[in-house]
Motif scaffolding. Sequence first.
Motif: not given
Length: 276
Positions: A170-190
């Motif tokens: 069993d595997c869990h993937f943990l994040y402080f935050a995740q993008l849940t709206n695919n219409s948002i440009d991934p460069t928001i991370e920058n």
Amino acid sequence: MKNHVTFAAFDISSADVIPFDPVDYSKFKFGSKIVARKFARKLAIDYWEIVLSHFPSDQKIVVYPSPYNFIPTATSALTDYFIRYLNDHLIDAGRPVVETGKVNRNTTYREDYGAMSAEQRMNMIGNDKFYIDCGQIDDKLLVFMDDIKITGSHERMIERMLTAQNVPNDCHFLYFAQLTNNSIDPTIENYLNFAYVNSLLDINRIIRDDDFAYNTRTIKYILNSDHVQCSSFLDYQSFRFLDTMYHLAIGNNYHQIPEYEQNLLYLKSLIKKWSH
């Protein structure tokens, strides 16, 4: 891999409403242990209350920070404090404390991942190789941590690794935050990465005021900066800082990256001056 669970302390569903402080996030990405502690506590409490407390009390756990070669990523500091806070809950509940593991990788990059599209990210890391020590895992729950999930490319690479190594856990993937709206440009991370850091002066404030932890992003940022500005920055640092940074850099093969050569040679010359 049996069950796959993805969990984040915060969901980003709008580019206009970030549910945490971007300035804090930027400081964290560039080595602030103060913020890493705060983020880790939030993630550990939420993960325990919402997910882990419902698991069998004898469940053993291995926690992995995001993959790295020699220099840890910012997620390593997050993971260290996450484990501390999670262990407090586990001990109080009479459960076994977590074990730690490492996802090894063979490649290091000069490019800034946060400025890339989803396709560019996968193209860059698609040929990288990740691997874990399968002798450690037995029937334990494997928890893979990262600071943020934007396109899911790292998660897919971990899944690919688990399939290649025939890992059934069993595997869990943990994040402080995740993008849940695919219409948002991934460069928001920058934007998030650089909400506070715009110069070496900002890096210096983190080193001075925020209980600093070395990581790949910070060292690459320093080595990639303008030589005059980098020289001035390095002149201001202690021998301990310079010596540690230099040996982390060569351990990660940054001496083989032409764009880093001038600043790395200057760093080396300062260490020699201090040594005489």
